[in-house]
Design a protein around this motif. Structure first.
Motif, PDB file in Angstrom:
ATOM      1  N   ALA A 300      44.505  27.305  46.542  1.00 30.12           N
ATOM      2  CA  ALA A 300      44.861  28.361  47.488  1.00 30.12           C
ATOM      3  C   ALA A 300      43.623  28.895  48.202  1.00 30.12           C
ATOM      4  O   ALA A 300      43.657  29.187  49.405  1.00 30.12           O
ATOM      5  N   GLN A 301      42.507  29.020  47.478  1.00 34.14           N
ATOM      6  CA  GLN A 301      41.276  29.500  48.101  1.00 34.14           C
ATOM      7  C   GLN A 301      40.677  28.462  49.048  1.00 34.14           C
ATOM      8  O   GLN A 301      40.059  28.817  50.059  1.00 34.14           O
ATOM      9  N   VAL A 302      40.861  27.189  48.728  1.00 35.59           N
ATOM     10  CA  VAL A 302      40.398  26.133  49.623  1.00 35.59           C
ATOM     11  C   VAL A 302      41.213  26.133  50.916  1.00 35.59           C
ATOM     12  O   VAL A 302      40.683  25.993  52.019  1.00 35.59           O
ATOM     13  N   ALA A 303      42.529  26.301  50.792  1.00 35.54           N
ATOM     14  CA  ALA A 303      43.422  26.168  51.942  1.00 35.54           C
ATOM     15  C   ALA A 303      43.553  27.440  52.776  1.00 35.54           C
ATOM     16  O   ALA A 303      43.942  27.382  53.940  1.00 35.54           O
ATOM     17  N   ALA A 304      43.246  28.594  52.192  1.00 32.76           N
ATOM     18  CA  ALA A 304      43.467  29.865  52.889  1.00 32.76           C
ATOM     19  C   ALA A 304      42.555  30.007  54.098  1.00 32.76           C
ATOM     20  O   ALA A 304      41.384  29.611  54.071  1.00 32.76           O
ATOM     21  N   ARG A 305      43.083  30.583  55.167  1.00 30.07           N
ATOM     22  CA  ARG A 305      42.241  30.852  56.333  1.00 30.07           C
ATOM     23  C   ARG A 305      41.207  31.927  55.999  1.00 30.07           C
ATOM     24  O   ARG A 305      40.073  31.884  56.482  1.00 30.07           O
ATOM     25  N   ASN A 306      41.595  32.905  55.183  1.00 33.72           N
ATOM     26  CA  ASN A 306      40.675  33.957  54.757  1.00 33.72           C
ATOM     27  C   ASN A 306      40.674  34.036  53.227  1.00 33.72           C
ATOM     28  O   ASN A 306      41.457  34.786  52.634  1.00 33.72           O
ATOM     29  N   PRO A 307      39.825  33.271  52.569  1.00 33.14           N
ATOM     30  CA  PRO A 307      39.807  33.257  51.102  1.00 33.14           C
ATOM     31  C   PRO A 307      39.317  34.577  50.527  1.00 33.14           C
ATOM     32  O   PRO A 307      38.584  35.323  51.183  1.00 33.14           O
ATOM     33  N   ASN A 308      39.727  34.863  49.289  1.00 31.71           N
ATOM     34  CA  ASN A 308      39.265  36.060  48.591  1.00 31.71           C
ATOM     35  C   ASN A 308      37.799  35.909  48.186  1.00 31.71           C
ATOM     36  O   ASN A 308      37.324  34.801  47.951  1.00 31.71           O
ATOM     37  N   HIS A 309      37.096  37.015  48.092  1.00 29.74           N
ATOM     38  CA  HIS A 309      35.752  36.964  47.524  1.00 29.74           C
ATOM     39  C   HIS A 309      35.826  36.665  46.036  1.00 29.74           C
ATOM     40  O   HIS A 309      34.984  35.947  45.492  1.00 29.74           O
ATOM     41  N   ARG A 310      36.840  37.244  45.389  1.00 31.88           N
ATOM     42  CA  ARG A 310      37.061  37.021  43.958  1.00 31.88           C
ATOM     43  C   ARG A 310      38.553  36.861  43.708  1.00 31.88           C
ATOM     44  O   ARG A 310      39.367  37.526  44.338  1.00 31.88           O
ATOM     45  N   LYS A 311      38.874  36.001  42.749  1.00 35.60           N
ATOM     46  CA  LYS A 311      40.272  35.807  42.372  1.00 35.60           C
ATOM     47  C   LYS A 311      40.355  35.645  40.865  1.00 35.60           C
ATOM     48  O   LYS A 311      39.970  34.619  40.301  1.00 35.60           O
ATOM     49  N   ILE A 312      40.857  36.691  40.183  1.00 29.36           N
ATOM     50  CA  ILE A 312      41.065  36.623  38.737  1.00 29.36           C
ATOM     51  C   ILE A 312      42.414  35.949  38.483  1.00 29.36           C
ATOM     52  O   ILE A 312      43.414  36.298  39.099  1.00 29.36           O
ATOM     53  N   VAL A 313      42.431  34.993  37.567  1.00 24.40           N
ATOM     54  CA  VAL A 313      43.663  34.298  37.198  1.00 24.40           C
ATOM     55  C   VAL A 313      43.867  34.512  35.703  1.00 24.40           C
ATOM     56  O   VAL A 313      43.160  33.926  34.883  1.00 24.40           O
ATOM     57  N   ALA A 314      44.819  35.364  35.349  1.00 24.78           N
ATOM     58  CA  ALA A 314      44.996  35.721  33.947  1.00 24.78           C
ATOM     59  C   ALA A 314      46.406  36.248  33.703  1.00 24.78           C
ATOM     60  O   ALA A 314      47.013  36.824  34.613  1.00 24.78           O
ATOM     61  N   PRO A 315      46.920  36.067  32.475  1.00 23.15           N
ATOM     62  CA  PRO A 315      48.185  36.714  32.111  1.00 23.15           C
ATOM     63  C   PRO A 315      48.043  38.229  32.226  1.00 23.15           C
ATOM     64  O   PRO A 315      46.928  38.763  32.182  1.00 23.15           O
ATOM     65  N   LEU A 316      49.158  38.904  32.365  1.00 24.34           N
ATOM     66  CA  LEU A 316      49.138  40.354  32.584  1.00 24.34           C
ATOM     67  C   LEU A 316      48.361  41.085  31.501  1.00 24.34           C
ATOM     68  O   LEU A 316      47.542  41.963  31.799  1.00 24.34           O
ATOM     69  N   LEU A 317      48.582  40.738  30.236  1.00 24.58           N
ATOM     70  CA  LEU A 317      47.909  41.438  29.144  1.00 24.58           C
ATOM     71  C   LEU A 317      46.400  41.274  29.240  1.00 24.58           C
ATOM     72  O   LEU A 317      45.636  42.232  29.097  1.00 24.58           O
ATOM     73  N   ASP A 318      45.945  40.029  29.500  1.00 23.73           N
ATOM     74  CA  ASP A 318      44.509  39.788  29.638  1.00 23.73           C
ATOM     75  C   ASP A 318      43.937  40.525  30.846  1.00 23.73           C
ATOM     76  O   ASP A 318      42.819  41.043  30.803  1.00 23.73           O
ATOM     77  N   TYR A 319      44.699  40.552  31.926  1.00 26.82           N
ATOM     78  CA  TYR A 319      44.230  41.226  33.145  1.00 26.82           C
ATOM     79  C   TYR A 319      44.062  42.725  32.890  1.00 26.82           C
ATOM     80  O   TYR A 319      43.061  43.325  33.288  1.00 26.82           O
TER      81      TYR A 319
END
Length: 349
Positions: A300-319
């Motif tokens: 998604a970050q590769v394909a996005a026209r405006n990628p996020n500076h940071r993207k956390i990927v985690a289950p809700l509890l971990d987040y």
């Protein structure tokens, strides 16, 4: 968004992916190829390159869609050769670099050799720096020749271990904290000098990849500790005697290894489109994530026209835990992490 869509013509954009032989890198290579990108899959070992090549044949992917390359990010000459070859092949420059190559290390500080610290840092931090230095000219070239198109970008795969350091992970966490700092500094340098190149950091929680293999069974844990007992002082052995007791240790690591029939890497490598239902596993929010969620975030970050500076990927509890641990006092954060680890272990046990 497919490569042809963001390019505006039939020529696919080129993407380099390091650490492509397994885990996130493996899945990212094939997902990007299916999205219409031309992918250069960098693998350090001959075994890894053979695995990717075999999967290309198995899926019937066109030869011009994925090129498998030898790439050891700890070796300056290897990175330079890779960049030179990609530069010759891609006269319009490189659209994206996915810096994914890395390794894990889970040992107590007093049980971790200085050689191990150096090796982890060379791979997880300096490996990315080498790739950035050699591929930034190709990213700038892409920007010059595609002024009206999407901005070229670096997507660095870090970890939540680069935001909050867990016990028994000092070498790994230090390397990921350093990678976060490198990416922050680089992003600000590029902004300062008005460069169009973007920098995005993807920060996944624990996922079921080969990095966790050494924590899954008594045999793999013993193998990971091979030679450690003999090289320790007696006072260290006494202080951490529970470290060598699998019955005690597995209560802490069980929530990573107790994934039923879901073998590390198998689901992603052989059936990357499907996801195991949470209903097939007890306490799904306590177990490691399906790695395809991380692959999807990278793509998604590769394909996005405006990628996020940071993207956390985690289950809700971990987040939620990560958010609290980062912004409360150190005393409260340490207490909370300790309580959560003990609770997870008791629930899974």
């Amino acid at each position: 968004m497919a490569a042809t869509a963001i390019n505006g013509n039939a020529t696919p954009h080129a993407v380099l992916v390091t650490g492509s032989s397994s885990g996130f890198g493996f899945g990212t290579v094939f997902t990007l190829a299916e999205r219409g990108f031309r992918v250069y899959a960098g693998c350090r070992s001959a075994k890894g390159r053979a695995a990717v090549s075999q999967e290309i044949t198995k899926r019937g992917i066109k030869e011009d869609r994925i090129e498998v390359m030898e790439l050891d990010v700890t070796n300056e000459e290897s990175v330079a050769r890779c960049a030179a070859h990609v530069g010759e092949m891609e006269l319009a420059g490189v659209y994206a670099v996915v810096s994914n190559a890395g390794l894990g290390e889970t040992r107590l500080l007093e049980m971790t050799s200085m050689e191990t610290y150096s090796h982890v840092y060379e791979t997880n931090t300096l490996g990315s720096v080498r790739v950035f230095q050699h591929f930034l000219p190709l990213l700038r070239k892409f920007a010059e020749l595609h002024a009206s198109g999407p901005a070229p970008r670096i997507v660095a795969v870090s970890s939540i271990g680069g935001l909050v350091a867990a016990a028994e992970a000092s070498a790994y966490a230090a390397s990921k904290f350093a990678l976060e700092a490198v990416c922050d500094s680089l992003r600000r340098e590029l902004i300062l000098f008005s460069s169009p190149v973007r920098v995005c950091v993807v920060e996944p929680a624990f996922a079921s990849t080969p990095i966790l293999e050494g924590m899954k069974t008594e045999e793999t844990w013993d193998a990971a500790l091979a030679g450690t007992r003999e090289n320790l002082r007696e006072d260290v052995k006494k202080a951490y005697r529970g470290m060598f007791d699998w019955q005690k240790k597995k209560q802490i690591v069980k929530f990573h290894g107790e994934l039923g029939s879901w073998t590390c890497g198998t689901q992603l490598n052989h059936n990357h489109k499907s996801r195991t239902s949470n209903r097939t596993r007890p306490h799904p929010h306590l177990a490691a994530m399906d790695p395809q969620y991380v692959v999807d975030a990278i793509v998604a970050q590769v394909a996005a026209r405006n990628p996020n500076h940071r993207k956390i990927v985690a289950p809700l509890l971990d987040y939620l835990l990560l958010s609290v641990a980062r912004f409360v006092s150190t005393r409260i954060g340490d207490w909370l992490l300790y309580k959560i680890i003990k609770w997870r272990a008791s629930v899974q046990h």
